[in-house]
Scaffold this active site. Structure first.
Site, PDB file in Angstrom:
ATOM      1  N   GLY A 278       0.800  -1.212   0.000  1.00  0.00           N
ATOM      2  CA  GLY A 278       0.000   0.000   0.000  1.00  0.00           C
ATOM      3  C   GLY A 278       0.832   1.261   0.000  1.00  0.00           C
ATOM      4  O   GLY A 278       1.996   1.265  -0.427  1.00  0.00           O
ATOM      5  N   ILE A 308      -6.997  -3.371   0.131  1.00  0.00           N
ATOM      6  CA  ILE A 308      -8.430  -3.558  -0.073  1.00  0.00           C
ATOM      7  C   ILE A 308      -9.199  -2.305   0.312  1.00  0.00           C
ATOM      8  O   ILE A 308     -10.377  -2.179   0.002  1.00  0.00           O
ATOM      9  CB  ILE A 308      -8.969  -4.782   0.699  1.00  0.00           C
ATOM     10  N   ASP A 309      -8.529  -1.353   0.987  1.00  0.00           N
ATOM     11  CA  ASP A 309      -9.185  -0.084   1.323  1.00  0.00           C
ATOM     12  C   ASP A 309      -9.470   0.758   0.087  1.00  0.00           C
ATOM     13  O   ASP A 309     -10.257   1.698   0.136  1.00  0.00           O
ATOM     14  CB  ASP A 309      -8.316   0.732   2.282  1.00  0.00           C
ATOM     15  N   MET A 352     -13.317  -3.049   7.097  1.00  0.00           N
ATOM     16  CA  MET A 352     -12.029  -2.381   7.011  1.00  0.00           C
ATOM     17  C   MET A 352     -12.160  -1.041   6.290  1.00  0.00           C
ATOM     18  O   MET A 352     -13.043  -0.836   5.471  1.00  0.00           O
ATOM     19  CB  MET A 352     -11.006  -3.271   6.309  1.00  0.00           C
ATOM     20  N   GLY A 353     -11.239  -0.149   6.617  1.00  0.00           N
ATOM     21  CA  GLY A 353     -11.233   1.189   6.040  1.00  0.00           C
ATOM     22  C   GLY A 353     -10.737   2.183   7.061  1.00  0.00           C
ATOM     23  O   GLY A 353     -11.523   2.812   7.758  1.00  0.00           O
ATOM     24  N   MET A 461     -11.576 -12.047   7.624  1.00  0.00           N
ATOM     25  CA  MET A 461     -12.197 -13.012   6.725  1.00  0.00           C
ATOM     26  C   MET A 461     -12.252 -12.487   5.297  1.00  0.00           C
ATOM     27  O   MET A 461     -12.078 -13.245   4.343  1.00  0.00           O
ATOM     28  CB  MET A 461     -13.611 -13.347   7.213  1.00  0.00           C
TER      29      MET A 461
END
EC number: 2.7.1.11
Length: 537
Positions: A278, A308-309, A352-353, A461
């Site tokens: 990232g 994935i953010d 998430m975030g 997960m």
């Protein structure tokens, strides 16, 4: 904090501005942008308020020197943009580096022991990318600053072209495959698609003719930890790794100093480094690139954004994001069933975030079952006549159940700060999911209304699964283009998808600050239309 993390976290200043409607410098557009900013709930808690692109001036931009009254300001802007988005090349410091005909040709998809005439080539093949090919960064021409999500250079929203370099194989390359030792590292946390990217970097390297390919275990740590040895990689080794989640090479945060990493690379003879990570990992990759240039060693450092953010600047999306949204909506669906099946049921899902609410927003849209979506970018109150809890009471009274989706970085102003940092130098967040669950129970107990709250936290997960089909394709192309960029002699770059096309960008331009959800954007408005929630301010 370790030395690498210090290098990662240093040098980027993000000032806060609170202008109701003003022209302010923007790194994202390298000029002046008219943008309406929301006032925070509590002006004293600035650390919680997300900083928009229009509130930042990057140290490299010369936007503040552009005079909009100058009749040639557009030309000056375009030149400034072109200069900032030019991609570094090894000939910048090694002007005598030799360019040779590319060894990559799609008519020879599998590597062979011997190449007829030295290397495979086809003068009639039109599969190469010209170095002057460009991709348009911005594709919407706004007619008014009041348009949703408008990013305007002046009050008339004048159209100015912004071009970046197209990714793909070049006809000339700057590395002989037999002299290449390529290394791959995966840093930070897990993300769906890591193995897919690793796989296609290896396969593409072999198609070029590279036989010396290694994986560095557990991120940057693998360069200094004597107990960790590099892993030989080949098509045979990586053939089926994309069928599983995680990373074949392992992941970790932090690592040794930049000089130690480059020392290790020189000792090992590594002259191509592919870095999957990232913003922090890319900052480290850029520091490695700069150190190699300082030492004038012929090394290509190429990044592949991994988060994935989805908080990497300029890019449509990062690999793993689609898969994360798909898995996240499964958790939301479970929360809905639990809430809908209970008397006065309330489902709370934390996703998430850290600084951006893309997963929470997109998963809420995808599921169609979320009543309240809370993200870091949009201020809100929990209590009071316009608070979240009052609206939750309304939902229970009218619907009988409710589902709340929160991003992990939302509501941090309600929690006690610890000032703790993780190995990458990121602030350790408080658990707002647990907090809102507790506050919800307390609130309804005070008004003597029975409720049944179910809390679901699928954080790990959603990131440990294998990539779905959409991400699998994205990972394949990113891995291939990372190798094409390295062989073309580019270094200090990253590869991404921009307006559905693949492009190279200088790392410095994607790590200036995290991308975040624009509360004025159409996508956030679509989310609000789906949830039906009011402003909680």
């Amino acid at each position: 904090m370790d030395a690498l993390s210090q290098a990662i976290s240093s040098g980027i200043s993000v000032p806060y501005k609170n202008n109701s409607s003003s022209l302010v410098p923007s790194h994202g557009l390298t000029s002046l942008i008219l943008r309406k900013s929301r006032s925070p709930v509590n002006p004293s808690s600035r650390s919680r308020v997300s900083v928009r692109a229009s509130e930042i001036q990057h140290s490299k931009t010369s936007a503040s020197s552009i005079d909009l009254s100058d009749p040639d300001w557009k030309l000056k802007y375009e030149k400034d943009f072109e200069q900032r988005f030019s991609i570094p090349h090894i000939t910048d410091v090694l002007p005598d580096a030799e360019a040779i005909r590319s060894t990559f040709c799609l008519k020879m998809r599998s590597p062979t022991e011997d190449f007829v005439g030295g290397y495979p080539s086809d003068e009639e093949w039109h599969g190469y990318i010209n170095n002057n090919d460009r991709v348009l960064l911005k594709v919407i021409s706004y007619s008014s600053p009041t348009s949703a999500g408008a990013e305007c250079l002046d009050h008339d929203c004048s159209w100015v072209e912004q071009w970046i370099h197209r990714a793909g194989p070049r006809e000339k390359i700057y590395f002989r495959p037999e002299e290449v030792k390529a290394a791959i590292i995966t840093c930070g946390g897990l993300c769906p698609g890591l193995n897919d990217v690793i796989r296609h970097i290896v396969i593409t390297l072999e198609i070029y003719g590279v036989k010396n390919i290694v994986g560095i275990p557990f991120g940057y740590r693998g360069f200094s930890d004597k107990d960790l040895t590099e892993m030989p990689l080949s098509r045979k080794v990586v053939q089926n790794i994309h069928l599983s989640g995680g990373s074949l090479l392992g992941v970790s945060r932090g690592g040794p100093s930049v000089s130690e990493i480059v020392d290790s690379m020189e000792e090992r003879g590594i002259n191509m480094l592919f870095v999957l990570g990232g913003n922090g990992t890319h900052a480290g990759a850029n520091a490695i690139h700069n150190e190699c240039r300082k030492r004038k060693i012929k090394v290509a450092v190429v990044g592949v954004p991994k988060t994935i953010d989805n908080d990497i600047l300029h890019m449509d999306k990062t690999f793993g994001f689609d898969t994360a949204v798909e898995e996240a909506q499964r958790a939301i669906n479970s929360a809905y069933i639990e809430a809908h099946s209970a008397y006065h049921g309330i489902g709370v899902v934390k996703l998430m975030g850290r600084n951006s609410g893309f997963i929470a927003m997109q998963a809420s849209l995808a599921s169609g079952q979320v009543d309240i979506c809370l993200i870091p970018e949009v201020p809100f109150n929990l209590h009071g006549p316009n608070g979240v809890l009052k609206h939750l009471k309304y939902l229970i009274e009218t619907k009988g159940s409710a589902v709340i989706c929160v991003a992990e970085g939302a509501g941090q102003n309600f929690l006690e700060k610890t000032n703790a940092k993780d190995a990458s130098g990121n602030a350790v967040l408080g658990d707002f999911g647990v907090y809102i669950q507790q506050e919800t129970k307390k609130y309804f107990k005070e008004i003597s209304t029975p409720i049944d709250v179910k809390y679901i936290d699928p954080t790990y997960m959603i990131r440990a699964v294998r990539a779905n089909a959409s991400d699998g394709i994205l990972c394949t192309v990113l891995g291939q283009n990372a190798v094409h960029g390295a062989f073309a002699g580019y270094s200090g770059i990253t590869v991404g998808i921009i307006n559905t096309h693949y492009a190279y960008l200088p790392i410095t331009e994607v790590i200036a600050y995290p991308k975040s959800v624009d509360p004025n954007s159409r996508m956030w408005h679509r989310c609000l239309t789906s949830t039906g929630q009011p402003d909680f301010i």
